[in-house]
Scaffold this motif. Structure first.
Motif, PDB file in Angstrom:
ATOM      1  N   GLY A 131       0.815  -1.203   0.000  1.00 29.16           N
ATOM      2  CA  GLY A 131       0.000   0.000   0.000  1.00 29.16           C
ATOM      3  C   GLY A 131       0.847   1.251   0.000  1.00 29.16           C
ATOM      4  N   PRO A 132       0.208   2.423  -0.119  1.00 24.72           N
ATOM      5  CA  PRO A 132       0.942   3.691  -0.114  1.00 24.72           C
ATOM      6  C   PRO A 132       1.569   3.958   1.251  1.00 24.72           C
ATOM      7  CG  PRO A 132      -1.417   4.086  -0.015  1.00 24.72           C
ATOM      8  CD  PRO A 132      -1.248   2.613  -0.258  1.00 24.72           C
ATOM      9  N   SER A 133       2.630   4.708   1.242  1.00 17.41           N
ATOM     10  CA  SER A 133       3.320   5.060   2.480  1.00 17.41           C
ATOM     11  C   SER A 133       2.578   6.184   3.190  1.00 17.41           C
ATOM     12  CB  SER A 133       4.754   5.490   2.171  1.00 17.41           C
ATOM     13  OG  SER A 133       5.423   5.870   3.346  1.00 17.41           O
ATOM     14  N   ARG A 134       2.331   5.977   4.479  1.00 18.50           N
ATOM     15  CA  ARG A 134       1.675   7.003   5.298  1.00 18.50           C
ATOM     16  C   ARG A 134       2.442   7.166   6.596  1.00 18.50           C
ATOM     17  NH1 ARG A 134      -3.151   4.094   3.698  1.00 18.50           N
ATOM     18  NH2 ARG A 134      -4.342   5.279   2.144  1.00 18.50           N
ATOM     19  N   ASP A 135       2.835   8.412   6.865  1.00 22.09           N
ATOM     20  CA  ASP A 135       3.559   8.732   8.103  1.00 22.09           C
ATOM     21  C   ASP A 135       4.797   7.860   8.269  1.00 22.09           C
ATOM     22  OD1 ASP A 135       1.573  10.608   8.760  1.00 22.09           O
ATOM     23  OD2 ASP A 135       0.354   9.071   9.734  1.00 22.09           O
ATOM     24  N   GLY A 136       5.491   7.610   7.145  1.00 25.01           N
ATOM     25  CA  GLY A 136       6.714   6.842   7.210  1.00 25.01           C
ATOM     26  C   GLY A 136       6.499   5.355   7.396  1.00 25.01           C
ATOM     27  N   LYS A 137       5.289   4.853   7.143  1.00 18.79           N
ATOM     28  CA  LYS A 137       4.993   3.436   7.310  1.00 18.79           C
ATOM     29  C   LYS A 137       4.331   2.894   6.042  1.00 18.79           C
ATOM     30  CE  LYS A 137       4.194   3.752  12.329  1.00 18.79           C
ATOM     31  NZ  LYS A 137       3.233   3.474  13.413  1.00 18.79           N
ATOM     32  N   THR A 138       4.682   1.661   5.691  1.00 17.43           N
ATOM     33  CA  THR A 138       4.041   0.981   4.578  1.00 17.43           C
ATOM     34  C   THR A 138       3.525  -0.372   5.051  1.00 17.43           C
ATOM     35  OG1 THR A 138       6.137  -0.008   3.856  1.00 17.43           O
ATOM     36  CG2 THR A 138       5.499   2.082   2.853  1.00 17.43           C
ATOM     37  N   THR A 139       2.398  -0.775   4.504  1.00 14.05           N
ATOM     38  CA  THR A 139       1.802  -2.068   4.836  1.00 14.05           C
ATOM     39  C   THR A 139       1.834  -2.955   3.602  1.00 14.05           C
ATOM     40  OG1 THR A 139       0.333  -1.042   6.465  1.00 14.05           O
ATOM     41  CG2 THR A 139      -0.254  -3.241   5.682  1.00 14.05           C
ATOM     42  N   SER A 140       2.300  -4.190   3.783  1.00 20.57           N
ATOM     43  CA  SER A 140       2.414  -5.127   2.672  1.00 20.57           C
ATOM     44  C   SER A 140       1.780  -6.452   3.054  1.00 20.57           C
ATOM     45  CB  SER A 140       3.885  -5.344   2.294  1.00 20.57           C
ATOM     46  OG  SER A 140       4.504  -4.125   1.951  1.00 20.57           O
ATOM     47  N   ARG A 141       1.192  -7.095   2.044  1.00 16.30           N
ATOM     48  CA  ARG A 141       0.580  -8.405   2.254  1.00 16.30           C
ATOM     49  C   ARG A 141       1.168  -9.389   1.253  1.00 16.30           C
ATOM     50  NH1 ARG A 141      -5.829 -10.198   1.800  1.00 16.30           N
ATOM     51  NH2 ARG A 141      -5.522 -12.346   2.539  1.00 16.30           N
ATOM     52  N   LEU A 159       0.509 -13.396   5.045  1.00 14.81           N
ATOM     53  CA  LEU A 159       1.243 -12.582   6.016  1.00 14.81           C
ATOM     54  C   LEU A 159       1.061 -11.106   5.694  1.00 14.81           C
ATOM     55  CD1 LEU A 159       4.621 -14.568   5.940  1.00 14.81           C
ATOM     56  CD2 LEU A 159       2.722 -14.899   7.546  1.00 14.81           C
ATOM     57  N   SER A 160       0.960 -10.297   6.728  1.00 10.97           N
ATOM     58  CA  SER A 160       0.905  -8.836   6.573  1.00 10.97           C
ATOM     59  C   SER A 160       2.029  -8.215   7.387  1.00 10.97           C
ATOM     60  CB  SER A 160      -0.446  -8.288   7.033  1.00 10.97           C
ATOM     61  OG  SER A 160      -1.483  -8.720   6.176  1.00 10.97           O
ATOM     62  N   PHE A 161       2.808  -7.338   6.754  1.00  8.57           N
ATOM     63  CA  PHE A 161       3.943  -6.685   7.401  1.00  8.57           C
ATOM     64  C   PHE A 161       3.734  -5.171   7.433  1.00  8.57           C
ATOM     65  CE2 PHE A 161       5.685 -10.554   5.487  1.00  8.57           C
ATOM     66  CZ  PHE A 161       6.371 -11.109   6.563  1.00  8.57           C
ATOM     67  N   SER A 188      -1.439 -16.096   8.954  1.00  4.66           N
ATOM     68  CA  SER A 188      -2.291 -17.272   8.843  1.00  4.66           C
ATOM     69  C   SER A 188      -1.550 -18.293   7.997  1.00  4.66           C
ATOM     70  CB  SER A 188      -3.637 -16.921   8.193  1.00  4.66           C
ATOM     71  OG  SER A 188      -4.395 -18.092   7.927  1.00  4.66           O
ATOM     72  N   GLU A 189      -1.419 -19.523   8.517  1.00  8.89           N
ATOM     73  CA  GLU A 189      -0.701 -20.546   7.768  1.00  8.89           C
ATOM     74  C   GLU A 189      -1.192 -21.926   8.169  1.00  8.89           C
ATOM     75  OE1 GLU A 189       3.548 -20.149   7.622  1.00  8.89           O
ATOM     76  OE2 GLU A 189       3.856 -22.302   7.424  1.00  8.89           O
ATOM     77  N   THR A 190      -1.504 -22.732   7.191  1.00  6.46           N
ATOM     78  CA  THR A 190      -1.872 -24.128   7.424  1.00  6.46           C
ATOM     79  C   THR A 190      -1.102 -25.005   6.448  1.00  6.46           C
ATOM     80  OG1 THR A 190      -3.753 -23.975   5.901  1.00  6.46           O
ATOM     81  CG2 THR A 190      -4.192 -23.581   8.247  1.00  6.46           C
ATOM     82  N   VAL A 192       0.264 -32.513   5.596  1.00  7.23           N
ATOM     83  CA  VAL A 192       1.260 -33.493   5.182  1.00  7.23           C
ATOM     84  C   VAL A 192       0.577 -34.852   5.245  1.00  7.23           C
ATOM     85  CG1 VAL A 192       3.557 -34.451   5.575  1.00  7.23           C
ATOM     86  CG2 VAL A 192       3.088 -32.055   6.158  1.00  7.23           C
ATOM     87  N   GLY A 193       0.057 -35.303   4.128  1.00  6.48           N
ATOM     88  CA  GLY A 193      -0.747 -36.519   4.139  1.00  6.48           C
ATOM     89  C   GLY A 193      -1.987 -36.301   4.983  1.00  6.48           C
ATOM     90  N   GLN A 194      -2.129 -37.087   6.079  1.00 11.45           N
ATOM     91  CA  GLN A 194      -3.260 -36.954   6.990  1.00 11.45           C
ATOM     92  C   GLN A 194      -2.985 -35.984   8.129  1.00 11.45           C
ATOM     93  OE1 GLN A 194      -6.221 -38.415   6.344  1.00 11.45           O
ATOM     94  NE2 GLN A 194      -5.235 -39.165   4.449  1.00 11.45           N
ATOM     95  N   ASP A 195      -1.750 -35.494   8.236  1.00 16.27           N
ATOM     96  CA  ASP A 195      -1.383 -34.602   9.350  1.00 16.27           C
ATOM     97  C   ASP A 195      -1.626 -33.143   8.958  1.00 16.27           C
ATOM     98  OD1 ASP A 195      -0.499 -36.742  10.975  1.00 16.27           O
ATOM     99  OD2 ASP A 195       1.438 -36.757   9.926  1.00 16.27           O
ATOM    100  N   ARG A 196      -2.073 -32.381   9.987  1.00 19.81           N
ATOM    101  CA  ARG A 196      -2.357 -30.975   9.751  1.00 19.81           C
ATOM    102  C   ARG A 196      -1.562 -30.116  10.730  1.00 19.81           C
ATOM    103  NH1 ARG A 196      -5.802 -26.792  11.348  1.00 19.81           N
ATOM    104  NH2 ARG A 196      -6.627 -25.535   9.615  1.00 19.81           N
ATOM    105  N   TYR A 197      -0.837 -29.139  10.175  1.00 16.27           N
ATOM    106  CA  TYR A 197      -0.042 -28.200  10.970  1.00 16.27           C
ATOM    107  C   TYR A 197      -0.707 -26.828  10.869  1.00 16.27           C
ATOM    108  CZ  TYR A 197       3.704 -31.718  10.689  1.00 16.27           C
ATOM    109  OH  TYR A 197       4.443 -32.883  10.774  1.00 16.27           O
ATOM    110  N   ALA A 198      -1.003 -26.244  12.023  1.00 18.56           N
ATOM    111  CA  ALA A 198      -1.617 -24.903  12.056  1.00 18.56           C
ATOM    112  C   ALA A 198      -0.694 -23.955  12.814  1.00 18.56           C
ATOM    113  CB  ALA A 198      -2.990 -24.957  12.714  1.00 18.56           C
ATOM    114  N   LEU A 199      -0.366 -22.827  12.177  1.00 21.13           N
ATOM    115  CA  LEU A 199       0.522 -21.844  12.813  1.00 21.13           C
ATOM    116  C   LEU A 199      -0.234 -21.111  13.911  1.00 21.13           C
ATOM    117  CD1 LEU A 199       3.313 -20.512  12.789  1.00 21.13           C
ATOM    118  CD2 LEU A 199       2.423 -18.869  11.119  1.00 21.13           C
ATOM    119  N   GLN A 200       0.237 -21.290  15.168  1.00 23.28           N
ATOM    120  CA  GLN A 200      -0.427 -20.657  16.310  1.00 23.28           C
ATOM    121  C   GLN A 200       0.237 -19.349  16.717  1.00 23.28           C
ATOM    122  OE1 GLN A 200      -0.492 -23.754  19.361  1.00 23.28           O
ATOM    123  NE2 GLN A 200      -2.652 -24.154  18.876  1.00 23.28           N
TER     124      GLN A 200
END
Length: 560
Positions: free
Chosen positions: A70-80, A98-100, A121-123, A126-134
């Protein structure tokens, strides 16, 4: 009356055009910072790849990544950044968003960019196994140093990811930390990153639908990543005999990103330790873009065929650095400061002042008018290798009668219309109406050339080797590589180096930009000829293309 109205419309169209241009440029979003690199991956034209370590072995995932800033505002930028990756052989799928937020602090030529994670947010399946980023903790900071010709950067980061496996049956923690260093300039960019990481697994592994076994294991890994954009020239020969030009130079631009990993991993079987030994694994992956190509202008100069500097002259001509329009180059004539300024604008891709764009020749078409053109008041006479700046603001007024007061035809207001403001000249020896003024202004404002004295640029003064070296080392911003105090160089005529150029000569020799002649002499006070200047500038381009890359990539990462 009609002319008056048209003049008024032109004035206001010009005013609103400049206003909208400035407004739109300020409103444009900041350039994206390639946030996919924060996950240790590499990217091609369409494909993205990274190595996954949390399963206990390195697995290459491939897919796509999308970035929005996004545009820079007050010296800050937001990226996804969003990732969609998989490895079909291992039945692994990954979805990540991810948003930074990056805060930018500027202080003179330097700026500090500090990036933190806003949302994640990340999921992973792996086969039948599920990893969720907490949980995801991330901190990254970079220092950028904007020198006239190069932007240097150095940064560090730390990160920790905590995953829940199969609804909290187990937990995996991945920690990474690393350092990055790089540069970017008109002839390319290189960023090299070195990352260390550990993985720790603790929890239960399912043997079947009803039985679980508790286990722990860990691993460690190292990643070397290289991001490189290159711009280079290749000569393309034409095979037909009956063609107006035998060949020419083609400009190529391409990117190459490389990932190399190695590490110690557990000996696992169905998620459980099969033995206590470590498995050493390593691998690499590379993505290259298709080179983009662009033909350069072809020089048709009669006096360079077979010359020892012909290739260098043709390359510089193709880049628009020499500004020649006639049929002769005259390689043995001296090269002047004004011509060097024009060449540096082309070689370094320096931005021209606002409202100035496109190519235009130096006065006298680069200093070499043909005999048929000559100089004003001298019909048929071959001129000097560099026409003196046009001190007049009015056509037809002879040289030697500068007009610094009143209004030139470019600043007169039309009847009934206000006069456009007259630009105040930066130099007393160059008028703002001089066709080459924009080049002098560009190198001066970039900090590449500072002039010959207070308020003087000296465009018609011959350029010595010492002066050229001082300018190029200043453009690189590497004067600090020399030790404090008096420095000696290995040249046999070291005593002849001017005091004001000694530091620059020392640095230029240290980084490999210059060498002495076959007898070990530098000859710092000799004037560069036009042929020597072409070779000198081409050597500078080669340094930017090849040797800076080797310093940042091959030397740091031991790439072959």
């Amino acid at each position: 009356m009609v002319q008056n109205r048209l003049g008024g419309k032109f004035y206001w169209l010009t005013f609103w055009g400049i206003f909208l241009t400035i407004y739109l440029v300020q409103a444009l979003p900041a350039a994206a910072a390639d946030f996919y690199r924060y996950q240790g991956g590499i990217k091609g034209e369409k494909e993205y790849a990274e190595v996954l370590y949390l399963t206990g072995e390195p697995v290459l995932l491939q897919g796509t990544v999308q970035e929005t800033t996004g545009p820079s505002r007050d010296g800050k930028t937001t990226s996804r950044v969003t990732f969609t990756l998989e490895n079909k052989e291992k039945a692994i799928k990954l979805n990540r968003s991810l948003s930074f937020i990056t805060e930018i602090e500027k202080n003179g030529r330097q700026e500090v960019n500090t990036t933190r994670l806003e949302r994640f947010s990340e999921t992973i399946t792996v086969g039948q196994d599920r990893y969720a980023l907490q949980d995801f903790q991330f901190s990254r900071s970079e220092l950028l140093d904007h020198q006239p010709a190069v932007v240097y950067q150095s940064g560090n980061w730390t990160a920790r990811k905590v995953y829940s496996v199969n609804n909290d049956l187990a937990k995996v923690t991945v920690e990474t930390w690393g350092h990055t260093v790089g540069y970017r300039h008109a002839w390319g960019s290189t960023e090299t990153s070195q990352e260390e990481g550990t993985v720790f697994f603790s929890g239960k592994v399912a043997i079947d639908k009803e039985n679980f076994i508790s286990t722990t294991w860990s691993s460690s890994f190292h990643q070397d990543l290289s991001y490189h954009r290159s711009r280079y020239l290749e000569y393309q020969a034409n095979e037909p005999l009956a063609i107006s030009f035998p060949g020419g130079y083609v400009e190529n631009t391409r990117t190459t990103e490389t990932l190399h990993y190695r590490g110690n991993f557990p000996d696992l079987e169905n998620g459980l330790l099969a033995s206590s030994r470590w498995l050493r694994k390593e691998g690499s992956y590379e993505l290259k873009s298709l080179p983009s190509k662009k033909w350069l202008r072809v020089a048709n100069l009669a006096d360079i065929r077979g010359h020892w500097a012909e290739a260098d002259i043709r390359q510089l001509y193709g880049l628009g650095a020499l500004g020649e329009e006639g049929d002769y180059f005259r390689p043995a004539l001296p090269f002047f400061r004004g011509q060097f300024a024009r060449a540096l604008v082309a070689v370094l891709d320096l931005p021209l002042p606002a409202g100035q764009s496109g190519w235009s020749p130096l006065p006298g078409t680069g200093g070499l008018p043909s005999p048929s053109r000559g100089f004003p008041g001298q019909p048929g006479q071959i001129g000097s290798p560099f026409t003196r700046p046009n001190f007049t603001g009015q056509a037809g007024q002879p040289y030697g009668q500068p007009v610094w007061s009143g209004q030139s035809p470019l600043t007169y207001g039309r009847p009934g219309q206000p006069a456009l403001p007259q630009e105040k000249p930066l130099f007393a020896d160059v008028a703002t109406t001089d066709p080459a003024y924009k080049y002098y202004q560009a190198v001066y404002e970039a900090g590449v050339m500072t002039g010959t004295g207070p308020g003087l640029f000296g465009p018609t003064e011959p350029l010595t080797r010492a002066e050229a070296l001082v300018i190029l080392v200043r453009a690189l911003g590497l004067k600090g590589l020399a030790p404090a105090g008096y420095v000696r160089t290995p040249f046999r005529d070291d005593w002849d180096i001017p005091a004001w150029a000694r530091t620059a000569v020392y640095v230029a020799n240290k980084i490999g930009l210059i060498q002495g002649d076959e007898y070990g002499f530098l000859k710092p006070n000799e004037t560069l000829t036009r042929a020597e200047a072409a070779v000198f500038l081409n050597r500078f381009i080669h340094y930017l293309q090849e040797e800076m890359t080797a310093d940042y990539r091959e030397r740091v990462l031991n790439f072959n």
